[in-house]
Scaffold this motif. Structure first.
Motif, PDB file in Angstrom:
ATOM      1  N   PHE A 173       6.971  -1.081  -6.409  1.00 35.06           N
ATOM      2  CA  PHE A 173       7.003  -1.473  -4.999  1.00 35.06           C
ATOM      3  C   PHE A 173       8.284  -0.973  -4.330  1.00 35.06           C
ATOM      4  O   PHE A 173       8.260  -0.504  -3.191  1.00 35.06           O
ATOM      5  N   HIS A 174       9.413  -1.081  -5.053  1.00 35.86           N
ATOM      6  CA  HIS A 174      10.680  -0.619  -4.489  1.00 35.86           C
ATOM      7  C   HIS A 174      10.736   0.907  -4.419  1.00 35.86           C
ATOM      8  O   HIS A 174      11.293   1.469  -3.472  1.00 35.86           O
ATOM      9  N   VAL A 175      10.169   1.566  -5.417  1.00 33.50           N
ATOM     10  CA  VAL A 175      10.098   3.034  -5.376  1.00 33.50           C
ATOM     11  C   VAL A 175       9.319   3.468  -4.138  1.00 33.50           C
ATOM     12  O   VAL A 175       9.741   4.359  -3.388  1.00 33.50           O
ATOM     13  N   LEU A 176       8.181   2.823  -3.904  1.00 38.18           N
ATOM     14  CA  LEU A 176       7.345   3.159  -2.762  1.00 38.18           C
ATOM     15  C   LEU A 176       8.072   2.878  -1.447  1.00 38.18           C
ATOM     16  O   LEU A 176       8.019   3.682  -0.506  1.00 38.18           O
ATOM     17  N   ALA A 177       8.758   1.733  -1.378  1.00 37.53           N
ATOM     18  CA  ALA A 177       9.483   1.383  -0.156  1.00 37.53           C
ATOM     19  C   ALA A 177      10.579   2.401   0.151  1.00 37.53           C
ATOM     20  O   ALA A 177      10.753   2.820   1.293  1.00 37.53           O
ATOM     21  N   GLU A 178      11.313   2.810  -0.879  1.00 39.09           N
ATOM     22  CA  GLU A 178      12.378   3.797  -0.678  1.00 39.09           C
ATOM     23  C   GLU A 178      11.788   5.147  -0.268  1.00 39.09           C
ATOM     24  O   GLU A 178      12.337   5.851   0.588  1.00 39.09           O
ATOM     25  N   LEU A 179      10.671   5.488  -0.881  1.00 42.06           N
ATOM     26  CA  LEU A 179      10.021   6.764  -0.579  1.00 42.06           C
ATOM     27  C   LEU A 179       9.552   6.804   0.871  1.00 42.06           C
ATOM     28  O   LEU A 179       9.836   7.758   1.603  1.00 42.06           O
ATOM     29  N   ARG A 180       8.846   5.761   1.307  1.00 44.91           N
ATOM     30  CA  ARG A 180       8.360   5.720   2.682  1.00 44.91           C
ATOM     31  C   ARG A 180       9.517   5.562   3.671  1.00 44.91           C
ATOM     32  O   ARG A 180       9.491   6.105   4.772  1.00 44.91           O
ATOM     33  N   GLY A 181      10.544   4.827   3.262  1.00 42.51           N
ATOM     34  CA  GLY A 181      11.706   4.665   4.123  1.00 42.51           C
ATOM     35  C   GLY A 181      12.427   5.971   4.391  1.00 42.51           C
ATOM     36  O   GLY A 181      13.080   6.135   5.427  1.00 42.51           O
ATOM     37  N   SER A 182      12.298   6.918   3.466  1.00 37.40           N
ATOM     38  CA  SER A 182      12.928   8.229   3.632  1.00 37.40           C
ATOM     39  C   SER A 182      12.122   9.134   4.560  1.00 37.40           C
ATOM     40  O   SER A 182      12.565  10.219   4.918  1.00 37.40           O
ATOM     41  N   GLY A 183      10.905   8.686   4.909  1.00 31.99           N
ATOM     42  CA  GLY A 183      10.028   9.501   5.745  1.00 31.99           C
ATOM     43  C   GLY A 183       9.034  10.328   4.966  1.00 31.99           C
ATOM     44  O   GLY A 183       8.217  11.046   5.552  1.00 31.99           O
ATOM     45  N   SER A 184       9.059  10.226   3.643  1.00 33.80           N
ATOM     46  CA  SER A 184       8.132  11.005   2.814  1.00 33.80           C
ATOM     47  C   SER A 184       6.704  10.499   2.970  1.00 33.80           C
ATOM     48  O   SER A 184       6.453   9.294   2.969  1.00 33.80           O
ATOM     49  N   ARG A 185       5.763  11.431   3.081  1.00 32.14           N
ATOM     50  CA  ARG A 185       4.345  11.087   3.161  1.00 32.14           C
ATOM     51  C   ARG A 185       3.602  11.533   1.901  1.00 32.14           C
ATOM     52  O   ARG A 185       2.393  11.742   1.918  1.00 32.14           O
ATOM     53  N   LEU A 186       4.345  11.674   0.814  1.00 34.97           N
ATOM     54  CA  LEU A 186       3.726  12.045  -0.462  1.00 34.97           C
ATOM     55  C   LEU A 186       2.612  11.055  -0.796  1.00 34.97           C
ATOM     56  O   LEU A 186       2.848   9.841  -0.830  1.00 34.97           O
ATOM     57  N   PRO A 187       1.387  11.523  -1.030  1.00 28.29           N
ATOM     58  CA  PRO A 187       0.305  10.602  -1.399  1.00 28.29           C
ATOM     59  C   PRO A 187       0.642   9.860  -2.691  1.00 28.29           C
ATOM     60  O   PRO A 187       1.123  10.462  -3.658  1.00 28.29           O
TER      61      PRO A 187
END
Length: 220
Positions: A61-75
């Motif tokens: 969940f934290h990995v996903l939050a950091e990823l989306r927070g960076s602006g990444s749209r990686l599926p």
């Protein structure tokens, strides 16, 4: 060749997925910790990530939050033994594109990966969708009702987008599950009803009509 990041700390599972995806023609990389998964996901070297929740160092969940927070749209397809409704909703609210419970069948995971890759490769849609005083900006993922901006989660926006693209048509729960979640969700789940409730609170209860025994319809 599409490249997939596998984030799972169980060697038996990550090895099984890795072997199967390579046989299916994908390039792969395995990350066994949350920090490694996040670091690799942010490199833009991958086309999709299969993400376990229970990762050491930093959970999924934290990995996903950091990823989306960076602006990444990686599926991201979340793969986990945590399949309670609140966990599923938390994954989608956090920006996951799909959610598959363990134990799983590899053929199903592969099918979901291929569906997601086709979705990402689809032509760009019209920049704005309008129905009455409801506006959805597809590029910025922003919603507006009249003169007011409305903040929607990624899954809420996808549901609103599906409804507005099919305005005045009745969509069954099964159709919404397929189009918004990208696969046939557990028919016993009430996740569609939960998200319809969220949208009614944010967009107006009268805007989404319940057609008893059939489904939902966005009205004028």
């Amino acid at each position: 060749m599409a490249s997939i990041l596998i984030a799972d700390d169980e060697p038996r599972i990550s090895g099984f997925i890795d072997k199967g995806l390579r046989a299916a023609g994908f390039a792969t990389r395995v990350a066994a910790t949350g920090p490694d998964a996040l670091r690799l996901a942010l490199t833009d070297e991958f086309d999709l990530m299969v993400l376990d929740i229970n990762l050491p160092g930093l959970d999924g969940f934290h990995v996903l939050a950091e990823l989306r927070g960076s602006g990444s749209r990686l599926p991201v397809i979340m793969l986990t033994a945590r399949v309670e409704l609140h966990d599923t909703i938390a994954g989608f609210e956090g920006g996951a594109d799909d959610y598959l419970g363990k134990p799983f069948r590899f053929d199903e995971l592969l099918a979901r990966i291929r569906v997601r890759m086709r979705t990402e490769a689809a032509p760009a849609a019209a920049p704005e969708l309008v129905h009455g005083d409801l506006r959805l900006d597809i590029r910025t993922r922003r919603a507006r009702v009249g003169d007011h901006d409305v903040e929607l989660s990624a899954r809420e926006f996808a549901l609103a987008e599906t409804l507005i693209r099919n305005a005045d048509q009745v969509l069954s729960r099964e159709q919404l599950l397929s189009r918004v979640w990208g696969y046939d969700f557990d028919p016993g789940s009430n996740v569609v009803d939960v998200y319809i409730g969220y949208l009614r609170q944010k967009l107006g209860a009268e805007r989404i009509e319940t057609v008893r025994g059939v489904g939902y319809r966005l009205t004028s």
